[in-house]
Design a protein around this motif. Structure first.
Motif, PDB file in Angstrom:
ATOM      1  N   GLN A 170      66.826  61.998 -98.108  1.00 26.25           N
ATOM      2  CA  GLN A 170      66.432  62.973 -99.122  1.00 26.25           C
ATOM      3  C   GLN A 170      66.602  64.371 -98.571  1.00 26.25           C
ATOM      4  OE1 GLN A 170      65.736  63.983-101.940  1.00 26.25           O
ATOM      5  NE2 GLN A 170      65.003  62.368-103.258  1.00 26.25           N
ATOM      6  N   VAL A 171      66.215  65.333 -99.369  1.00 26.92           N
ATOM      7  CA  VAL A 171      66.334  66.737 -98.991  1.00 26.92           C
ATOM      8  C   VAL A 171      64.938  67.338 -98.930  1.00 26.92           C
ATOM      9  CG1 VAL A 171      67.218  68.982 -99.673  1.00 26.92           C
ATOM     10  CG2 VAL A 171      68.635  66.935 -99.974  1.00 26.92           C
ATOM     11  N   GLN A 172      64.635  67.993 -97.822  1.00 27.27           N
ATOM     12  CA  GLN A 172      63.321  68.618 -97.646  1.00 27.27           C
ATOM     13  C   GLN A 172      63.449  70.135 -97.724  1.00 27.27           C
ATOM     14  OE1 GLN A 172      64.348  66.200 -95.141  1.00 27.27           O
ATOM     15  NE2 GLN A 172      63.431  64.703 -96.536  1.00 27.27           N
TER      16      GLN A 172
ATOM     17  N   GLY B 224      68.795  68.286 -94.727  1.00 25.59           N
ATOM     18  CA  GLY B 224      69.170  66.931 -95.121  1.00 25.59           C
ATOM     19  C   GLY B 224      70.681  66.853 -95.220  1.00 25.59           C
ATOM     20  N   SER B 225      71.167  65.723 -95.654  1.00 23.18           N
ATOM     21  CA  SER B 225      72.618  65.532 -95.759  1.00 23.18           C
ATOM     22  C   SER B 225      73.125  66.112 -97.079  1.00 23.18           C
ATOM     23  CB  SER B 225      72.947  64.046 -95.646  1.00 23.18           C
ATOM     24  OG  SER B 225      72.507  63.507 -94.421  1.00 23.18           O
ATOM     25  N   ILE B 226      73.043  67.405 -97.176  1.00 27.92           N
ATOM     26  CA  ILE B 226      73.383  68.102 -98.417  1.00 27.92           C
ATOM     27  C   ILE B 226      74.894  68.196 -98.588  1.00 27.92           C
ATOM     28  CG2 ILE B 226      73.174  70.267 -99.695  1.00 27.92           C
ATOM     29  CD1 ILE B 226      70.506  70.693 -98.146  1.00 27.92           C
TER      30      ILE B 226
ATOM     31  N   ASP C  66      66.432  66.805-106.536  1.00 26.27           N
ATOM     32  CA  ASP C  66      65.641  67.836-107.213  1.00 26.27           C
ATOM     33  C   ASP C  66      64.357  67.936-106.392  1.00 26.27           C
ATOM     34  OD1 ASP C  66      64.459  68.359-110.668  1.00 26.27           O
ATOM     35  OD2 ASP C  66      64.065  69.445-108.803  1.00 26.27           O
ATOM     36  N   SER C  67      64.351  68.805-105.409  1.00 28.88           N
ATOM     37  CA  SER C  67      63.299  68.830-104.398  1.00 28.88           C
ATOM     38  C   SER C  67      62.411  70.064-104.502  1.00 28.88           C
ATOM     39  CB  SER C  67      63.918  68.770-102.994  1.00 28.88           C
ATOM     40  OG  SER C  67      64.642  67.571-102.813  1.00 28.88           O
ATOM     41  N   TRP C  68      61.171  69.885-104.033  1.00 29.68           N
ATOM     42  CA  TRP C  68      60.172  70.962-104.043  1.00 29.68           C
ATOM     43  C   TRP C  68      59.664  71.206-102.627  1.00 29.68           C
ATOM     44  CZ3 TRP C  68      58.744  73.714-108.381  1.00 29.68           C
ATOM     45  CH2 TRP C  68      59.168  73.204-109.601  1.00 29.68           C
ATOM     46  N   GLY C  69      59.346  72.459-102.364  1.00 32.63           N
ATOM     47  CA  GLY C  69      58.671  72.795-101.131  1.00 32.63           C
ATOM     48  C   GLY C  69      57.187  72.515-101.243  1.00 32.63           C
ATOM     49  N   GLN C  70      56.484  72.709-100.137  1.00 40.07           N
ATOM     50  CA  GLN C  70      55.055  72.394-100.092  1.00 40.07           C
ATOM     51  C   GLN C  70      54.203  73.503-100.679  1.00 40.07           C
ATOM     52  OE1 GLN C  70      56.793  73.630 -97.635  1.00 40.07           O
ATOM     53  NE2 GLN C  70      55.507  75.152 -96.577  1.00 40.07           N
TER      54      GLN C  70
END
Length: 124
Positions: A1-3, A26-28, A112-116
């Motif tokens: 995934q993407v962080q 990540g492996s973008i 579709d990733s979110w930060g903390q």
């Protein structure tokens, strides 16, 4: 995934400035839109600014002329320069990114990733 990892929040007096950063890892394969949202206590999360892969930007009316979104595509990083901060800008700010990555089987997958989230507090 993407962080996504955010940094740059803090406490500032009204009229001051802060710069938020958000870096994706990540492996973008490719990055599409990168955005900043915010959520104040008791309110819904709202879109603050978006930067598209084509270079266009969009802002919420409440921040136009005060906030600037930019990105470093080589580093998969998006910034939010916030000037003339007001107490109503107090919120937790979240980074969001959309694009494509390679999973463990080397398949191309959408993300579709979110930060903390990072707290921004503006005192009057």
């Amino acid at each position: 995934q993407v962080q996504l990892v955010e940094s740059g929040g803090g406490l500032v007096q009204a009229g001051g400035s802060l710069r938020l950063s958000c870096t994706a890892s990540g492996s973008i394969v490719s990055m599409n839109a990168m955005s900043w949202f915010r959520q104040a206590p008791g309110k819904e999360r709202e879109l603050v600014a978006t930067s598209t892969s084509g270079g266009s930007t969009n802002y919420a009316d409440s921040v136009k002329g005060r906030f600037t979104i930019s990105r470093d595509n080589a580093k998969n990083t998006v910034f939010l320069q916030m000037n003339s901060l007001q107490p109503e800008d107090t919120a937790v700010y979240y980074c969001n990114a959309k694009g494509w990555y390679r999973d463990r089987y080397y398949r191309r997958q959408a993300f579709d990733s979110w930060g903390q989230g990072t707290q921004v507090t503006v005192s009057s």
